[in-house]
Design a protein around this motif. Structure first.
Motif, PDB file in Angstrom:
ATOM      1  N   ASP A   1      60.771 118.974 111.711  1.00 23.77           N
ATOM      2  CA  ASP A   1      59.538 119.477 112.694  1.00 23.77           C
ATOM      3  C   ASP A   1      58.160 118.799 112.161  1.00 23.77           C
ATOM      4  O   ASP A   1      58.098 118.018 110.955  1.00 23.77           O
ATOM      5  CB  ASP A   1      59.383 120.870 112.714  1.00 23.77           C
ATOM      6  N   GLU A   2      57.024 119.159 112.942  1.00 20.05           N
ATOM      7  CA  GLU A   2      55.826 118.512 112.341  1.00 20.05           C
ATOM      8  C   GLU A   2      55.086 119.585 111.271  1.00 20.05           C
ATOM      9  O   GLU A   2      55.662 120.664 111.421  1.00 20.05           O
ATOM     10  CB  GLU A   2      55.208 118.607 113.667  1.00 20.05           C
ATOM     11  N   PRO A   3      54.367 119.201 110.619  1.00 25.01           N
ATOM     12  CA  PRO A   3      53.839 117.851 110.420  1.00 25.01           C
ATOM     13  C   PRO A   3      55.003 116.610 109.697  1.00 25.01           C
ATOM     14  O   PRO A   3      55.458 117.328 108.707  1.00 25.01           O
ATOM     15  CB  PRO A   3      52.873 117.841 109.494  1.00 25.01           C
ATOM     16  N   VAL A   4      55.389 116.044 110.475  1.00 23.24           N
ATOM     17  CA  VAL A   4      56.755 115.175 109.991  1.00 23.24           C
ATOM     18  C   VAL A   4      56.695 114.415 108.645  1.00 23.24           C
ATOM     19  O   VAL A   4      57.685 114.684 107.988  1.00 23.24           O
ATOM     20  CB  VAL A   4      57.125 114.034 111.302  1.00 23.24           C
ATOM     21  N   LEU A   5      55.557 113.903 108.211  1.00 27.45           N
ATOM     22  CA  LEU A   5      55.536 113.146 106.948  1.00 27.45           C
ATOM     23  C   LEU A   5      55.781 114.330 105.868  1.00 27.45           C
ATOM     24  O   LEU A   5      56.496 114.158 104.822  1.00 27.45           O
ATOM     25  CB  LEU A   5      53.998 112.344 106.791  1.00 27.45           C
ATOM     26  N   ASP A   6      54.954 115.116 106.044  1.00 26.72           N
ATOM     27  CA  ASP A   6      54.864 116.211 105.192  1.00 26.72           C
ATOM     28  C   ASP A   6      56.203 116.888 105.007  1.00 26.72           C
ATOM     29  O   ASP A   6      56.745 117.452 103.890  1.00 26.72           O
ATOM     30  CB  ASP A   6      53.826 117.442 105.467  1.00 26.72           C
ATOM     31  N   GLN A   7      56.836 117.216 105.975  1.00 28.02           N
ATOM     32  CA  GLN A   7      58.201 117.894 106.135  1.00 28.02           C
ATOM     33  C   GLN A   7      59.336 117.261 105.676  1.00 28.02           C
ATOM     34  O   GLN A   7      60.213 117.430 104.815  1.00 28.02           O
ATOM     35  CB  GLN A   7      58.506 118.263 107.436  1.00 28.02           C
ATOM     36  N   MET A   8      59.235 115.612 105.695  1.00 28.99           N
ATOM     37  CA  MET A   8      60.271 114.731 105.225  1.00 28.99           C
ATOM     38  C   MET A   8      59.935 114.641 103.644  1.00 28.99           C
ATOM     39  O   MET A   8      61.287 114.742 103.016  1.00 28.99           O
ATOM     40  CB  MET A   8      59.958 113.362 105.675  1.00 28.99           C
TER      41      MET A   8
ATOM     42  N   ALA B   1      58.255 104.058 104.380  1.00 29.96           N
ATOM     43  CA  ALA B   1      58.414 105.058 103.420  1.00 29.96           C
ATOM     44  C   ALA B   1      57.507 105.443 102.377  1.00 29.96           C
ATOM     45  O   ALA B   1      57.323 106.317 101.484  1.00 29.96           O
ATOM     46  CB  ALA B   1      60.020 104.710 102.702  1.00 29.96           C
ATOM     47  N   SER B   2      56.463 104.450 102.465  1.00 28.77           N
ATOM     48  CA  SER B   2      55.359 104.455 101.333  1.00 28.77           C
ATOM     49  C   SER B   2      54.593 105.778 101.862  1.00 28.77           C
ATOM     50  O   SER B   2      54.176 106.587 101.018  1.00 28.77           O
ATOM     51  CB  SER B   2      54.352 103.204 101.794  1.00 28.77           C
ATOM     52  N   SER B   3      54.486 106.342 102.978  1.00 27.78           N
ATOM     53  CA  SER B   3      53.833 107.524 103.327  1.00 27.78           C
ATOM     54  C   SER B   3      54.684 108.715 102.751  1.00 27.78           C
ATOM     55  O   SER B   3      54.256 109.773 102.860  1.00 27.78           O
ATOM     56  CB  SER B   3      53.878 107.674 104.879  1.00 27.78           C
ATOM     57  N   ILE B   4      55.921 108.788 102.832  1.00 25.05           N
ATOM     58  CA  ILE B   4      56.771 109.717 102.119  1.00 25.05           C
ATOM     59  C   ILE B   4      56.612 109.574 100.515  1.00 25.05           C
ATOM     60  O   ILE B   4      56.369 110.561  99.934  1.00 25.05           O
ATOM     61  CB  ILE B   4      58.092 109.717 102.393  1.00 25.05           C
ATOM     62  N   ALA B   5      56.853 108.520 100.139  1.00 23.41           N
ATOM     63  CA  ALA B   5      56.590 108.464  98.692  1.00 23.41           C
ATOM     64  C   ALA B   5      55.276 108.857  98.322  1.00 23.41           C
ATOM     65  O   ALA B   5      55.122 109.297  97.115  1.00 23.41           O
ATOM     66  CB  ALA B   5      56.903 106.944  98.117  1.00 23.41           C
ATOM     67  N   ALA B   6      54.239 108.742  98.887  1.00 25.85           N
ATOM     68  CA  ALA B   6      52.897 109.092  98.701  1.00 25.85           C
ATOM     69  C   ALA B   6      52.697 110.454  98.469  1.00 25.85           C
ATOM     70  O   ALA B   6      51.803 110.979  97.627  1.00 25.85           O
ATOM     71  CB  ALA B   6      51.814 108.365  99.397  1.00 25.85           C
ATOM     72  N   ARG B   7      53.446 111.155  98.913  1.00 28.22           N
ATOM     73  CA  ARG B   7      53.315 112.606  98.876  1.00 28.22           C
ATOM     74  C   ARG B   7      54.656 113.321  97.894  1.00 28.22           C
ATOM     75  O   ARG B   7      54.592 114.607  97.802  1.00 28.22           O
ATOM     76  CB  ARG B   7      54.000 113.292 100.333  1.00 28.22           C
ATOM     77  N   LEU B   8      55.113 112.383  97.229  1.00 21.82           N
ATOM     78  CA  LEU B   8      56.148 112.872  95.845  1.00 21.82           C
ATOM     79  C   LEU B   8      55.440 112.100  94.613  1.00 21.82           C
ATOM     80  O   LEU B   8      56.349 112.170  93.702  1.00 21.82           O
ATOM     81  CB  LEU B   8      57.348 112.380  96.207  1.00 21.82           C
TER      82      LEU B   8
ATOM     83  N   ALA C   1      52.751 108.893 112.955  1.00 19.95           N
ATOM     84  CA  ALA C   1      52.397 109.695 111.778  1.00 19.95           C
ATOM     85  C   ALA C   1      52.041 108.585 110.573  1.00 19.95           C
ATOM     86  O   ALA C   1      50.789 108.905 110.043  1.00 19.95           O
ATOM     87  CB  ALA C   1      53.282 110.624 111.400  1.00 19.95           C
ATOM     88  N   VAL C   2      52.841 107.637 110.695  1.00 19.03           N
ATOM     89  CA  VAL C   2      52.471 106.685 109.596  1.00 19.03           C
ATOM     90  C   VAL C   2      51.346 105.846 109.699  1.00 19.03           C
ATOM     91  O   VAL C   2      50.401 105.248 108.895  1.00 19.03           O
ATOM     92  CB  VAL C   2      53.763 105.649 109.449  1.00 19.03           C
TER      93      VAL C   2
END
Lengths: 261, 80
Positions: free
Chosen positions: A65-72, A95-102, A183-184
């Motif tokens: 669900d939303e927020p999609v990037l944070d949840q992914m 995937a940069s936006s996912i990695a940036a949160r990790l 979102a990205v």
């Protein structure tokens, strides 16, 4: 050496186990784990623990669900718990936006043609300009043309391999693709992504294709992220890991070994 | 749409996007004049304008390789 399919906290992963550093391989929009298939045979990655992930909403992993990037990122985070092994994030395109949160548990980030600056947003700019109905229609068309798209956008010579890659387009939904693309796009244009990257002091490598438009943004990337390293894969476009896997994985393996030395 | 109309529509489509097709026989795939997103947009545009549908088996690189190839594809599929 083959991949072993596993599930971890509801995320489907394909793993080539190793006792060395863990590499979390994160695909781009429309993709899934199969975009990193060649990593298992890469000499430069021998001994490393490779995890090719189906991000939520892609491949075999259920959407979030939303927020999609944070949840992914939240779903993928348990994969970063490598125990004594240092974890490196390899992020292609969106995937940069996912990695940036990790970044907090990571030992390093390798951006593969990552969507980090506004000039990298050609695809998501276009998707953002379509309403849900128009996009659903286009997405259906894209799925019908998936093999043509793979042939047009990559330098993969083997037809069977291209058919395999095209399968990933059938495994994601218009809703997920549109939500993630928007979102990205917002993540980059708002500066949130850049903020994440600037806030963490960790080794970063950007790999880009010599035939890609991303090379023209090197100078700006270097200015925004001092210390970032760059590697150009001359014989590649937007998919270096497909167009020139040996050179791409050499660059990644060398970077990881250098960081850990 | 006549074959003439299809050709004109394709040329106009790429002209409007700042990607004029230099020659009807030029290999658009090898030359990189257009990308795959351009193709998808073009198919949507022509399917809507021509009220036709291109089946999946015709969505091959060879059918979009040049202006001539595309005109042939869409002209063959246009309603009688």
């Amino acid at each position: 050496m083959t991949w072993l399919h596993q599930q971890c906290s509801g995320v489907d992963i394909w793993r080539r186990s190793g006792t060395g550093a863990r590499l979390l391989l994160l695909h781009g929009l429309y993709g899934d784990h199969r975009y990193f298939a060649e990593a298992a045979a890469a000499e430069a990655l021998a001994g490393m623990d490779l995890l090719a992930v189906d991000l939520p909403g892609f491949g075999a992993t259920a959407p979030v669900d939303e927020p999609v990037l944070d949840q992914m990122a939240r779903k993928v985070r348990p994969l970063c718990a490598g125990g004594a092994q240092p974890v490196f994030l390899v992020a292609h395109s969106m995937a940069s936006s996912i990695a940036a949160r990790l970044l907090d548990p990571a030992a390093g980030l390798i951006s593969l043609e990552g969507n980090i600056l506004p000039p990298h947003l050609k695809v998501s700019d276009r998707l953002k300009g379509l309403d849900a109905t128009a996009f659903a229609s286009e997405f259906s068309r894209l799925q019908r043309m998936a093999e043509t798209v793979v042939k047009w956008e990559t330098r993969v010579a083997d037809a069977e391999r291209r058919r395999d890659l095209a399968q990933s387009y059938q495994l994601c939904s218009a809703d997920t693709v549109r939500r993630v693309a928007v979102a990205v796009n917002d993540d980059v244009r708002s500066g949130v992504l850049a903020g994440f990257l600037s806030a963490h002091i960790l080794p970063m490598l950007t790999i880009y294709g010599g035939a890609s438009e991303y090379g023209g943004t090197q100078a700006e990337m270097a200015r925004m992220f001092p210390g970032m390293e760059f590697a150009c894969i001359a014989a590649a476009g937007h998919f270096p890991m497909l167009d020139a896997p040996a050179q791409t994985y050499d660059a990644i393996g060398n970077f990881v070994r250098k960081v850990l030395s | 749409m006549s074959e003439f109309d299809v050709r004109a529509a394709i040329l106009a489509f790429f002209d409007e996007r700042g990607k004029p097709i230099p020659d009807p026989a030029v290999d658009l795939f090898d030359s990189g004049v257009i990308d795959s997103m351009d193709l998808i947009e073009l198919v949507a545009h022509l399917e809507a304008a021509g009220q036709l549908d291109i089946p999946q088996e015709f969505m091959t690189v060879d059918n979009f390789r040049s202006l001539d190839a595309m005109v042939h594809l869409f002209a063959e599929r246009r309603p009688a």
